[in-house]
Design a protein around this motif. Structure first.
Motif, PDB file in Angstrom:
ATOM      1  N   ALA A  38      46.484 -54.320 107.751  1.00  0.00           N
ATOM      2  CA  ALA A  38      46.439 -53.542 108.993  1.00  0.00           C
ATOM      3  C   ALA A  38      45.935 -54.455 110.095  1.00  0.00           C
ATOM      4  N   VAL A  39      46.323 -54.186 111.321  1.00  0.00           N
ATOM      5  CA  VAL A  39      45.884 -54.993 112.453  1.00  0.00           C
ATOM      6  C   VAL A  39      44.924 -54.173 113.299  1.00  0.00           C
ATOM      7  N   LEU A  40      43.772 -54.739 113.561  1.00  0.00           N
ATOM      8  CA  LEU A  40      42.757 -54.071 114.373  1.00  0.00           C
ATOM      9  C   LEU A  40      42.640 -54.802 115.706  1.00  0.00           C
ATOM     10  N   LEU A  41      42.871 -54.108 116.791  1.00  0.00           N
ATOM     11  CA  LEU A  41      42.649 -54.679 118.112  1.00  0.00           C
ATOM     12  C   LEU A  41      41.236 -54.322 118.536  1.00  0.00           C
ATOM     13  N   ARG A  42      40.352 -55.314 118.540  1.00  0.00           N
ATOM     14  CA  ARG A  42      38.970 -55.051 118.883  1.00  0.00           C
ATOM     15  C   ARG A  42      38.809 -54.981 120.387  1.00  0.00           C
ATOM     16  N   ALA A  43      37.971 -54.074 120.836  1.00  0.00           N
ATOM     17  CA  ALA A  43      37.692 -53.969 122.262  1.00  0.00           C
ATOM     18  C   ALA A  43      36.974 -55.231 122.725  1.00  0.00           C
ATOM     19  N   PRO A  44      37.043 -55.538 124.025  1.00  0.00           N
ATOM     20  CA  PRO A  44      36.326 -56.698 124.535  1.00  0.00           C
ATOM     21  C   PRO A  44      34.866 -56.650 124.110  1.00  0.00           C
ATOM     22  N   GLY A  45      34.371 -57.761 123.609  1.00  0.00           N
ATOM     23  CA  GLY A  45      33.011 -57.815 123.120  1.00  0.00           C
ATOM     24  C   GLY A  45      32.740 -59.178 122.540  1.00  0.00           C
ATOM     25  N   PRO A  46      31.619 -59.353 121.871  1.00  0.00           N
ATOM     26  CA  PRO A  46      31.255 -60.680 121.363  1.00  0.00           C
ATOM     27  C   PRO A  46      32.199 -61.153 120.259  1.00  0.00           C
ATOM     28  N   VAL A  47      32.638 -62.380 120.395  1.00  0.00           N
ATOM     29  CA  VAL A  47      33.585 -62.989 119.475  1.00  0.00           C
ATOM     30  C   VAL A  47      32.858 -64.021 118.611  1.00  0.00           C
ATOM     31  N   VAL A 289      26.621 -64.674 109.293  1.00  0.00           N
ATOM     32  CA  VAL A 289      25.392 -64.240 109.956  1.00  0.00           C
ATOM     33  C   VAL A 289      25.734 -63.555 111.280  1.00  0.00           C
ATOM     34  N   PHE A 290      26.664 -64.139 112.030  1.00  0.00           N
ATOM     35  CA  PHE A 290      27.063 -63.535 113.304  1.00  0.00           C
ATOM     36  C   PHE A 290      27.624 -62.136 113.086  1.00  0.00           C
ATOM     37  N   ARG A 291      28.440 -61.947 112.063  1.00  0.00           N
ATOM     38  CA  ARG A 291      29.043 -60.632 111.819  1.00  0.00           C
ATOM     39  C   ARG A 291      27.951 -59.602 111.539  1.00  0.00           C
ATOM     40  N   LYS A 292      26.920 -59.980 110.798  1.00  0.00           N
ATOM     41  CA  LYS A 292      25.810 -59.056 110.517  1.00  0.00           C
ATOM     42  C   LYS A 292      25.082 -58.689 111.810  1.00  0.00           C
ATOM     43  N   VAL A 293      24.852 -59.682 112.669  1.00  0.00           N
ATOM     44  CA  VAL A 293      24.135 -59.432 113.927  1.00  0.00           C
ATOM     45  C   VAL A 293      24.942 -58.463 114.792  1.00  0.00           C
ATOM     46  N   VAL A 294      26.235 -58.681 114.895  1.00  0.00           N
ATOM     47  CA  VAL A 294      27.067 -57.813 115.726  1.00  0.00           C
ATOM     48  C   VAL A 294      27.101 -56.397 115.169  1.00  0.00           C
ATOM     49  N   ARG A 295      27.202 -56.294 113.861  1.00  0.00           N
ATOM     50  CA  ARG A 295      27.242 -54.961 113.252  1.00  0.00           C
ATOM     51  C   ARG A 295      25.915 -54.226 113.422  1.00  0.00           C
ATOM     52  N   SER A 296      24.831 -54.960 113.508  1.00  0.00           N
ATOM     53  CA  SER A 296      23.543 -54.308 113.692  1.00  0.00           C
ATOM     54  C   SER A 296      23.360 -53.816 115.111  1.00  0.00           C
ATOM     55  N   GLY A 297      24.190 -54.348 116.027  1.00  0.00           N
ATOM     56  CA  GLY A 297      24.097 -53.948 117.426  1.00  0.00           C
ATOM     57  C   GLY A 297      22.850 -54.440 118.102  1.00  0.00           C
ATOM     58  N   ALA A 298      22.235 -55.471 117.520  1.00  0.00           N
ATOM     59  CA  ALA A 298      20.964 -55.949 118.056  1.00  0.00           C
ATOM     60  C   ALA A 298      21.166 -57.147 118.963  1.00  0.00           C
ATOM     61  N   ALA A 299      20.610 -57.076 120.173  1.00  0.00           N
ATOM     62  CA  ALA A 299      20.614 -58.206 121.097  1.00  0.00           C
ATOM     63  C   ALA A 299      19.229 -58.316 121.702  1.00  0.00           C
ATOM     64  N   ALA A 300      18.745 -59.545 121.793  1.00  0.00           N
ATOM     65  CA  ALA A 300      17.410 -59.745 122.350  1.00  0.00           C
ATOM     66  C   ALA A 300      17.411 -59.463 123.852  1.00  0.00           C
ATOM     67  N   ALA A 301      16.377 -58.861 124.310  1.00  0.00           N
ATOM     68  CA  ALA A 301      16.268 -58.559 125.743  1.00  0.00           C
ATOM     69  C   ALA A 301      16.025 -59.833 126.533  1.00  0.00           C
TER      70      ALA A 301
END
Length: 301
Positions: A38-47, A289-301
């Motif tokens: 299947a093809v998933l078109l991801r919305a604009p966001g961190p790559v 590691v990046f995929r885990k960070v993105v899935r957690s939705g966590a970004a440092a302030a």
């Protein structure tokens, strides 16, 4: 112009892609097989861009590293291209073969083992994987055309770095000729980002843009903010070292209608920090590691 509004990745989703806690242990160099994906078109966001492939888990710039990146959930993979004596485009970070192949054993009398002093046939005799681990002993130095063909089924995008272009006059045209040989990578599609060409040599990026104006390009480094509008005439991304970044600079790049991919960030805390600055993507040796960070939705302030 390939601007920020088109920062969308066409990624292939399959059971063959392994993510999560066990992903970092996945280093199987066998081909990635996809059955009716299947093809998933991801919305604009961190790559997530796998630096030289998943180079934390497999030998850099080899098919094993790129296939591992696919399994770890990368969106794109980054490669370095050099040119052989007979003008073939191969994947190597260094301008010499010594660090990542067994060239000193195979050709002991040809120091300093510059890529440009060897034909493609000679380069193909080399082992490009054993330095990283015995299991990769069958990995060779791939050509750009081979990587394009082998990685097409994964759906990952490709970030091509023109390495040492001043060493190879006319290399921009020769790389363009290879890219044109596979319509999958060069077909324009506003929904997808399949291909970007970058370099530390901004004059080379400008030359490449003249040859293939429809292919997105990137400047590696950090141009002065006052020059961004001028660079935007031929470049679509600014890709600086993460240590040089501020949120204010990222905003200025975005205001010039360009993206920011930063490098090379391998720890979760660092990834959260740069995502908090508003970057569009992260180049990393550890796409898992990046995929885990993105899935957690966590970004440092």
């Amino acid at each position: 112009m390939y601007g920020r509004k088109r920062l969308v990745i066409a990624a292939v989703v399959s059971a063959a892609v392994v993510t999560g806690p066990s992903a970092q242990a996945v280093v199987d160099p066998s081909p990635v097989l996809f059955g009716d994906p299947a093809v998933l078109l991801r919305a604009p966001g961190p790559v997530g861009v796998a630096h030289r492939g998943a180079s934390g888990a497999a030998p850099e710039n080899t098919l094993a590293a790129f296939r591992t990146a696919a399994r770890m959930g990368a969106d794109m993979f980054e490669i370095d291209v050099q040119e052989t004596k007979d003008h073939k485009i191969v994947l190597l970070h260094d301008s010499t073969l010594a660090r990542t192949t067994n060239v000193e054993e195979v050709f002991p009398g040809r120091k300093p083992w510059r890529v440009s002093d060897f034909t493609l046939a000679e380069v193909k005799r080399l082992d490009a994987g054993s330095w990283f681990g015995d299991r990769f002993s069958k990995e060779g130095v791939p050509t750009l055309a081979e990587v394009m063909r082998e990685m097409r089924p994964t759906g990952l995008g490709m970030l091509v770095e023109l390495k040492d272009p001043a060493r190879y006059p006319g290399v921009e045209k020769r790389v363009a000729a290879v890219l044109r040989g596979d319509k999958y990578w060069t077909a324009p599609d506003s929904r997808e980002r399949r291909l970007v060409v970058q370099s530390f040599d901004w004059a080379s990026v400008r030359r490449f843009h003249k040859v293939m104006p429809d292919v997105p390009t990137a400047l590696i480094g950090k141009p002065k903010a006052s020059t961004l509008a001028g660079h935007a005439r031929y470049a679509d991304q600014i890709n600086p070292n993460h240590r040089e970044l501020t949120a204010a600079y990222v905003r200025k790049v975005h205001a010039a209608d360009m993206d920011v991919l930063t490098w090379t960030v391998n720890d979760a805390a660092g990834m959260r920090r740069v995502l908090g600055l508003g970057v569009d993507g992260v180049i990393t040796d550890r796409p898992d590691v990046f995929r885990k960070v993105v899935r957690s939705g966590a970004a440092a302030a």
